[in-house]
Design a protein around this motif. Structure first.
Motif, PDB file in Angstrom:
ATOM      1  N   MET A  89       0.522  -1.411  -0.068  1.00 41.48           N
ATOM      2  CA  MET A  89       0.123   0.135   0.280  1.00 41.48           C
ATOM      3  C   MET A  89       0.781   1.647  -0.076  1.00 41.48           C
ATOM      4  SD  MET A  89      -2.754  -0.839   0.111  1.00 41.48           S
ATOM      5  CE  MET A  89      -4.384  -2.232   0.621  1.00 41.48           C
ATOM      6  N   THR A  90       2.690   1.050   0.329  1.00 39.65           N
ATOM      7  CA  THR A  90       3.064   2.362   0.448  1.00 39.65           C
ATOM      8  C   THR A  90       3.493   2.631  -1.255  1.00 39.65           C
ATOM      9  OG1 THR A  90       4.795   1.289   0.951  1.00 39.65           O
ATOM     10  CG2 THR A  90       3.847   1.817   2.685  1.00 39.65           C
ATOM     11  N   ARG A 118      -6.476   4.626   2.057  1.00 42.21           N
ATOM     12  CA  ARG A 118      -6.404   5.092   3.089  1.00 42.21           C
ATOM     13  C   ARG A 118      -7.874   4.590   3.287  1.00 42.21           C
ATOM     14  NH1 ARG A 118      -7.909  10.271   2.286  1.00 42.21           N
ATOM     15  NH2 ARG A 118      -5.542  10.585   1.754  1.00 42.21           N
ATOM     16  N   THR A 120      -8.781   1.567   3.213  1.00 44.10           N
ATOM     17  CA  THR A 120      -8.241   0.274   3.339  1.00 44.10           C
ATOM     18  C   THR A 120      -7.278  -0.039   4.896  1.00 44.10           C
ATOM     19  OG1 THR A 120      -8.593  -0.027   1.620  1.00 44.10           O
ATOM     20  CG2 THR A 120      -7.533  -1.821   2.682  1.00 44.10           C
ATOM     21  N   ASN A 121      -6.799   1.290   4.656  1.00 47.38           N
ATOM     22  CA  ASN A 121      -5.288   1.071   5.777  1.00 47.38           C
ATOM     23  C   ASN A 121      -6.621   0.823   7.212  1.00 47.38           C
ATOM     24  OD1 ASN A 121      -3.317   0.227   4.577  1.00 47.38           O
ATOM     25  ND2 ASN A 121      -2.910   2.466   4.065  1.00 47.38           N
ATOM     26  N   ARG A 125      -6.176  -0.987  10.568  1.00 46.66           N
ATOM     27  CA  ARG A 125      -5.461  -1.402  11.933  1.00 46.66           C
ATOM     28  C   ARG A 125      -7.232  -1.184  13.234  1.00 46.66           C
ATOM     29  NH1 ARG A 125      -7.095   3.097  15.288  1.00 46.66           N
ATOM     30  NH2 ARG A 125      -8.730   3.655  14.123  1.00 46.66           N
TER      31      ARG A 125
END
Length: 144
Positions: A89-90, A118, A120-121, A125
């Motif tokens: 993702m980065t 964003r 999805t992250n 988390r």
């Protein structure tokens, strides 16, 4: 490489073609064929840049433009694969030493990736926290 290069008569400047056109017309015809091929998506097309003077500079500039477009396409494909399939993702699109519309296109794609990644992250988390027993984690319902 394209077959366009093979059709280049390569006549010295000022020598007329059999149909009465000059080598400048022949060069422009090859440039037009090359531009049309590039516009149609042929990223392998190039002009011979061994011409003297302005013709050589035009050929080199067109070749560079086609190469930049091919590089952007390859980079978009790379990011689509590593973000979309591998889940990294980065990763973002990188295109070196460009400006103007090229930079605007790269920035727009990277912004789109950021906006899609964003949420999805955030979900990941919160799920990780819940899996570890932390029920205090919250996720925004709207992402700005």
């Amino acid at each position: 490489m394209s077959q366009l290069e093979a059709t280049d008569p390569g006549l010295p400047e000022g020598i007329a073609q059999p149909n009465g056109s000059s080598d400048g017309d022949a060069f422009l015809r090859i440039v037009l064929e090359t531009v049309n091929a590039a516009r149609a998506g042929n990223q392998g097309v190039r002009l011979s840049s061994d011409r003297p003077g302005l013709a050589g500079e035009v050929a080199a500039a067109l070749n560079e433009l086609v190469a930049l477009n091919a590089g952007l396409t390859a980079e978009l494909q790379r990011v689509a694969h590593v973000v979309g399939r591998d889940g990294r993702m980065t990763e973002r699109v990188r295109l070196a030493a460009v400006g103007g519309a090229w930079t605007a296109a790269v920035d727009a794609v990277n912004s789109l990736v950021d906006d899609l990644v964003r949420p999805t992250n955030e979900v990941a988390r919160v799920i990780s926290a819940v899996a570890e027993g932390d029920l205090s984690q919250k996720m925004a319902l709207t992402i700005e």
